[in-house]
Structure formats: structure tokens, C-alpha cells
Scaffold this motif. Structure first.
Motif, PDB file in Angstrom:
ATOM      1  N   ILE A 160       9.483   1.375  -0.923  1.00 42.46           N
ATOM      2  CA  ILE A 160      10.714   0.672  -1.336  1.00 42.46           C
ATOM      3  C   ILE A 160      11.401   1.443  -2.460  1.00 42.46           C
ATOM      4  O   ILE A 160      12.625   1.586  -2.474  1.00 42.46           O
ATOM      5  CB  ILE A 160      10.390  -0.774  -1.755  1.00 42.46           C
ATOM      6  N   ASN A 161      10.617   1.971  -3.380  1.00 43.04           N
ATOM      7  CA  ASN A 161      11.202   2.735  -4.491  1.00 43.04           C
ATOM      8  C   ASN A 161      11.909   3.995  -4.024  1.00 43.04           C
ATOM      9  O   ASN A 161      12.812   4.490  -4.702  1.00 43.04           O
ATOM     10  CB  ASN A 161      10.120   3.105  -5.503  1.00 43.04           C
ATOM     11  N   ASN A 162      11.519   4.512  -2.876  1.00 44.94           N
ATOM     12  CA  ASN A 162      12.150   5.726  -2.344  1.00 44.94           C
ATOM     13  C   ASN A 162      13.455   5.451  -1.617  1.00 44.94           C
ATOM     14  O   ASN A 162      14.149   6.383  -1.224  1.00 44.94           O
ATOM     15  CB  ASN A 162      11.188   6.445  -1.391  1.00 44.94           C
ATOM     16  N   LEU A 163      13.794   4.174  -1.414  1.00 45.67           N
ATOM     17  CA  LEU A 163      15.011   3.845  -0.678  1.00 45.67           C
ATOM     18  C   LEU A 163      16.246   4.101  -1.535  1.00 45.67           C
ATOM     19  O   LEU A 163      16.186   3.999  -2.769  1.00 45.67           O
ATOM     20  CB  LEU A 163      14.993   2.358  -0.287  1.00 45.67           C
ATOM     21  N   PRO A 164      17.381   4.379  -0.894  1.00 48.49           N
ATOM     22  CA  PRO A 164      18.644   4.446  -1.654  1.00 48.49           C
ATOM     23  C   PRO A 164      18.905   3.100  -2.341  1.00 48.49           C
ATOM     24  O   PRO A 164      18.444   2.056  -1.866  1.00 48.49           O
ATOM     25  CB  PRO A 164      19.691   4.728  -0.574  1.00 48.49           C
ATOM     26  N   GLU A 165      19.687   3.121  -3.407  1.00 49.96           N
ATOM     27  CA  GLU A 165      19.856   1.941  -4.263  1.00 49.96           C
ATOM     28  C   GLU A 165      20.282   0.697  -3.494  1.00 49.96           C
ATOM     29  O   GLU A 165      19.706  -0.386  -3.697  1.00 49.96           O
ATOM     30  CB  GLU A 165      20.864   2.250  -5.383  1.00 49.96           C
ATOM     31  N   LYS A 166      21.268   0.785  -2.624  1.00 50.88           N
ATOM     32  CA  LYS A 166      21.752  -0.415  -1.927  1.00 50.88           C
ATOM     33  C   LYS A 166      20.679  -0.998  -1.012  1.00 50.88           C
ATOM     34  O   LYS A 166      20.504  -2.218  -0.947  1.00 50.88           O
ATOM     35  CB  LYS A 166      23.025  -0.105  -1.129  1.00 50.88           C
TER      36      LYS A 166
ATOM     37  N   LEU B  54      19.450  -3.930   5.434  1.00 49.39           N
ATOM     38  CA  LEU B  54      18.063  -4.382   5.574  1.00 49.39           C
ATOM     39  C   LEU B  54      17.386  -3.721   6.768  1.00 49.39           C
ATOM     40  O   LEU B  54      16.214  -3.351   6.695  1.00 49.39           O
ATOM     41  CB  LEU B  54      18.019  -5.910   5.711  1.00 49.39           C
ATOM     42  N   PHE B  55      18.131  -3.565   7.849  1.00 53.13           N
ATOM     43  CA  PHE B  55      17.556  -2.906   9.028  1.00 53.13           C
ATOM     44  C   PHE B  55      17.161  -1.470   8.684  1.00 53.13           C
ATOM     45  O   PHE B  55      16.049  -1.029   8.984  1.00 53.13           O
ATOM     46  CB  PHE B  55      18.555  -2.930  10.190  1.00 53.13           C
ATOM     47  N   ARG B  56      18.091  -0.752   8.019  1.00 53.29           N
ATOM     48  CA  ARG B  56      17.795   0.646   7.657  1.00 53.29           C
ATOM     49  C   ARG B  56      16.652   0.728   6.639  1.00 53.29           C
ATOM     50  O   ARG B  56      15.807   1.611   6.709  1.00 53.29           O
ATOM     51  CB  ARG B  56      19.049   1.330   7.116  1.00 53.29           C
ATOM     52  N   ALA B  57      16.639  -0.235   5.698  1.00 56.40           N
ATOM     53  CA  ALA B  57      15.570  -0.244   4.683  1.00 56.40           C
ATOM     54  C   ALA B  57      14.214  -0.474   5.335  1.00 56.40           C
ATOM     55  O   ALA B  57      13.245   0.240   5.043  1.00 56.40           O
ATOM     56  CB  ALA B  57      15.848  -1.332   3.647  1.00 56.40           C
TER      57      ALA B  57
ATOM     58  N   LYS C 132       9.051   1.520   7.238  1.00 59.13           N
ATOM     59  CA  LYS C 132       8.113   1.657   8.366  1.00 59.13           C
ATOM     60  C   LYS C 132       7.783   3.133   8.626  1.00 59.13           C
ATOM     61  O   LYS C 132       6.617   3.495   8.800  1.00 59.13           O
ATOM     62  CB  LYS C 132       8.740   1.026   9.608  1.00 59.13           C
ATOM     63  N   ILE C 133       8.806   3.983   8.610  1.00 54.52           N
ATOM     64  CA  ILE C 133       8.588   5.418   8.844  1.00 54.52           C
ATOM     65  C   ILE C 133       7.715   6.015   7.740  1.00 54.52           C
ATOM     66  O   ILE C 133       6.806   6.801   8.007  1.00 54.52           O
ATOM     67  CB  ILE C 133       9.942   6.160   8.940  1.00 54.52           C
ATOM     68  N   GLN C 134       7.983   5.610   6.498  1.00 52.68           N
ATOM     69  CA  GLN C 134       7.187   6.130   5.386  1.00 52.68           C
ATOM     70  C   GLN C 134       5.720   5.705   5.483  1.00 52.68           C
ATOM     71  O   GLN C 134       4.825   6.417   5.045  1.00 52.68           O
ATOM     72  CB  GLN C 134       7.758   5.652   4.052  1.00 52.68           C
ATOM     73  N   LEU C 135       5.486   4.508   6.055  1.00 54.43           N
ATOM     74  CA  LEU C 135       4.121   3.990   6.123  1.00 54.43           C
ATOM     75  C   LEU C 135       3.383   4.415   7.389  1.00 54.43           C
ATOM     76  O   LEU C 135       2.181   4.195   7.502  1.00 54.43           O
ATOM     77  CB  LEU C 135       4.136   2.462   6.010  1.00 54.43           C
ATOM     78  N   GLU C 136       4.089   5.009   8.331  1.00 59.09           N
ATOM     79  CA  GLU C 136       3.460   5.386   9.605  1.00 59.09           C
ATOM     80  C   GLU C 136       2.238   6.285   9.444  1.00 59.09           C
ATOM     81  O   GLU C 136       1.222   6.052  10.104  1.00 59.09           O
ATOM     82  CB  GLU C 136       4.481   6.045  10.537  1.00 59.09           C
ATOM     83  N   PRO C 137       2.290   7.314   8.588  1.00 59.16           N
ATOM     84  CA  PRO C 137       1.084   8.153   8.449  1.00 59.16           C
ATOM     85  C   PRO C 137      -0.127   7.337   7.997  1.00 59.16           C
ATOM     86  O   PRO C 137      -1.238   7.565   8.459  1.00 59.16           O
ATOM     87  CB  PRO C 137       1.478   9.174   7.378  1.00 59.16           C
ATOM     88  N   TYR C 138       0.096   6.396   7.088  1.00 55.88           N
ATOM     89  CA  TYR C 138      -1.016   5.566   6.614  1.00 55.88           C
ATOM     90  C   TYR C 138      -1.553   4.706   7.748  1.00 55.88           C
ATOM     91  O   TYR C 138      -2.765   4.619   7.945  1.00 55.88           O
ATOM     92  CB  TYR C 138      -0.560   4.684   5.448  1.00 55.88           C
ATOM     93  N   VAL C 139      -0.655   4.067   8.490  1.00 58.27           N
ATOM     94  CA  VAL C 139      -1.072   3.189   9.579  1.00 58.27           C
ATOM     95  C   VAL C 139      -1.824   3.998  10.628  1.00 58.27           C
ATOM     96  O   VAL C 139      -2.877   3.590  11.103  1.00 58.27           O
ATOM     97  CB  VAL C 139       0.151   2.473  10.203  1.00 58.27           C
ATOM     98  N   TYR C 140      -1.303   5.193  10.955  1.00 53.78           N
ATOM     99  CA  TYR C 140      -1.947   6.049  11.952  1.00 53.78           C
ATOM    100  C   TYR C 140      -3.348   6.438  11.489  1.00 53.78           C
ATOM    101  O   TYR C 140      -4.313   6.326  12.238  1.00 53.78           O
ATOM    102  CB  TYR C 140      -1.074   7.291  12.190  1.00 53.78           C
ATOM    103  N   ASN C 141      -3.461   6.885  10.218  1.00 53.44           N
ATOM    104  CA  ASN C 141      -4.777   7.278   9.683  1.00 53.44           C
ATOM    105  C   ASN C 141      -5.733   6.096   9.631  1.00 53.44           C
ATOM    106  O   ASN C 141      -6.915   6.239   9.912  1.00 53.44           O
ATOM    107  CB  ASN C 141      -4.630   7.882   8.286  1.00 53.44           C
ATOM    108  N   HIS C 142      -5.203   4.929   9.257  1.00 51.23           N
ATOM    109  CA  HIS C 142      -6.040   3.737   9.154  1.00 51.23           C
ATOM    110  C   HIS C 142      -6.594   3.354  10.527  1.00 51.23           C
ATOM    111  O   HIS C 142      -7.773   3.049  10.675  1.00 51.23           O
ATOM    112  CB  HIS C 142      -5.229   2.578   8.562  1.00 51.23           C
ATOM    113  N   ILE C 143      -5.733   3.416  11.551  1.00 48.09           N
ATOM    114  CA  ILE C 143      -6.180   3.088  12.907  1.00 48.09           C
ATOM    115  C   ILE C 143      -7.221   4.106  13.373  1.00 48.09           C
ATOM    116  O   ILE C 143      -8.236   3.752  13.949  1.00 48.09           O
ATOM    117  CB  ILE C 143      -4.979   3.034  13.874  1.00 48.09           C
ATOM    118  N   ASN C 144      -6.958   5.397  13.086  1.00 45.24           N
ATOM    119  CA  ASN C 144      -7.925   6.441  13.462  1.00 45.24           C
ATOM    120  C   ASN C 144      -9.270   6.234  12.784  1.00 45.24           C
ATOM    121  O   ASN C 144     -10.313   6.386  13.403  1.00 45.24           O
ATOM    122  CB  ASN C 144      -7.382   7.831  13.113  1.00 45.24           C
ATOM    123  N   ASP C 145      -9.234   5.861  11.486  1.00 47.63           N
ATOM    124  CA  ASP C 145     -10.483   5.613  10.755  1.00 47.63           C
ATOM    125  C   ASP C 145     -11.251   4.458  11.386  1.00 47.63           C
ATOM    126  O   ASP C 145     -12.465   4.523  11.549  1.00 47.63           O
ATOM    127  CB  ASP C 145     -10.197   5.300   9.282  1.00 47.63           C
ATOM    128  N   GLU C 146     -10.537   3.407  11.733  1.00 45.55           N
ATOM    129  CA  GLU C 146     -11.203   2.256  12.343  1.00 45.55           C
ATOM    130  C   GLU C 146     -11.765   2.623  13.717  1.00 45.55           C
ATOM    131  O   GLU C 146     -12.859   2.217  14.081  1.00 45.55           O
ATOM    132  CB  GLU C 146     -10.233   1.080  12.465  1.00 45.55           C
TER     133      GLU C 146
END
Length: 197
Positions: free
Chosen positions: A129-135, A168-171, A176-190
């Protein structure tokens, strides 16, 4: 007593009621300001900017027109503008992103491993969220943390409802895109954990 009744009495001279009105919104405004400042790692200014917001609201209360907005919407608008103005002053200051923030204390029955994973997820979402543009960041904080409806967010941000929905849609897509690597790694670990059993 409603906000409208209090504001009417304050305008008529019962200024002590402003402290009641302030207590009603202080926690929400402080949380909003805190989240807005988080992206620039300047949360330490949250209380000062919250106080400044209420000071500005008090000084401008005569200009508040209930037919144009609710008091809460008007107050969020002042808070947002106060934060943005302060951030503009520090725009050229290179401040590193915060790694942590306030981590809630987990109940004792929660396993330490689960607490670590939960805190890791919370921090990843905050950083995204902190990486998002201000609006986009403002819109998602007002919607997800402050639970405001689209119309209120639109009024605070000076945007149309459809623009807010688009932000909100773009945010959400960006988070979601920023978190994809984490989700992918988490699923792989499981998956690896399941296959090694």
C-alpha cells in the motif's frame, strides 16, 4: 447529540462542545493520518498533524456547510490536505521505507510461528500500500482501514464516485501484483511440505 446539533451550538458560542466533537473523531483521524504518513516513514508526525487538522477545523467551522458535506467527510478532507501539504514540504528528503511499524501483540495461545507469519503478511500488505501512488493510497486507506463508502471517499478526494472506484481497482490490482511473489512462494512451500510428508 448529533454532529449537526453540536456544530450549531459551537457556532452559537458553546465552544466547549468542540472538544466533544474532537473526541468523537480523534481516533479515526489519527489512524488515517498515520496511514497516510506511513509511506514516507514519517508516522512520528501523526499526532501533530492530527492536532493541526482539528485546529484548522475549529478555525474554519464557520465555513462548514452541512448541505455540501457531512462533518466527517469535511474533517477527512482537512486531514488529507494537511498531510499532503506536510509531505510536499519533505518531498526532497530521501527517507527509507519502514520495515516494521507497530506489531500487535499476539494472544498467548497463538504459536510464535503463526505470529511471525501473520506479522510478515501484515507488513507486506502495508508495504504494498505504501508503494502506491498518493491518490490510490488515499482511496484504499479510506476504504479498507476507515470503512468509508464510495461517496464519502469521492467527496474527501474531490473525485467522482467512478474515479474512486477506478482508483480502488488499480490500487487493489497493484497490491495483488506486488504480493504475487509471496503468494507463489508460500504455495510452493506448502506444496513441498506436503510432498515431503
Amino acid at each position: 447529540m448529533t454532529d449537526s446539533q453540536m456544530i450549531r451550538e459551537i457556532k452559537e458560542g458553546n465552544v466547549e462542545l468542540f472538544s466533544v466533537l474532537m473526541r468523537r473523531y480523534q481516533r479515526k483521524i489519527l489512524a488515517f493520518v498515520f496511514h497516510m504518513l506511513k509511506s514516507s516513514n514519517q508516522e512520528n508526525m501523526a499526532e501533530d498533524l492530527c492536532s493541526e487538522t482539528f485546529y484548522k477545523a475549529y478555525r474554519s467551522l464557520d465555513t462548514f456547510r452541512e448541505v455540501e458535506a457531512t462533518f466527517s467527510t469535511w474533517l477527512y478532507t482537512i486531514a488529507r490536505n494537511t498531510v499532503l501539504s506536510e509531505l510536499r514540504k519533505h518531498r526532497n528528503v530521501n527517507i527509507p521505507l519502514d520495515e516494521g511499524g507497530v506489531i500487535p501483540i499476539a494472544p498467548s495461545e497463538v504459536a510464535p510461528e503463526q505470529t511471525i507469519l501473520r506479522n510478515e503478511k501484515v507488513n507486506m500488505v502495508r508495504n504494498a500500500i505504501n508503494n502506491l501512488p498518493e491518490k490510490q493510497r488515499s482511496a484504499i486507506i479510506l476504504r479498507e482501514y476507515d470503512q468509508l463508502d464510495y461517496q464519502e471517499i469521492a467527496e474527501i478526494m474531490g473525485q467522482s464516485v467512478s474515479s474512486v472506484k477506478s482508483l480502488l481497482f488499480r490500487a487493489r490490482s497493484s497490491v495483488k501484483i506486488q504480493l504475487e511473489p509471496y503468494v507463489y512462494n508460500h504455495i510452493n512451500d506448502e506444496f513441498e511440505g506436503m510432498t515431503s510428508r
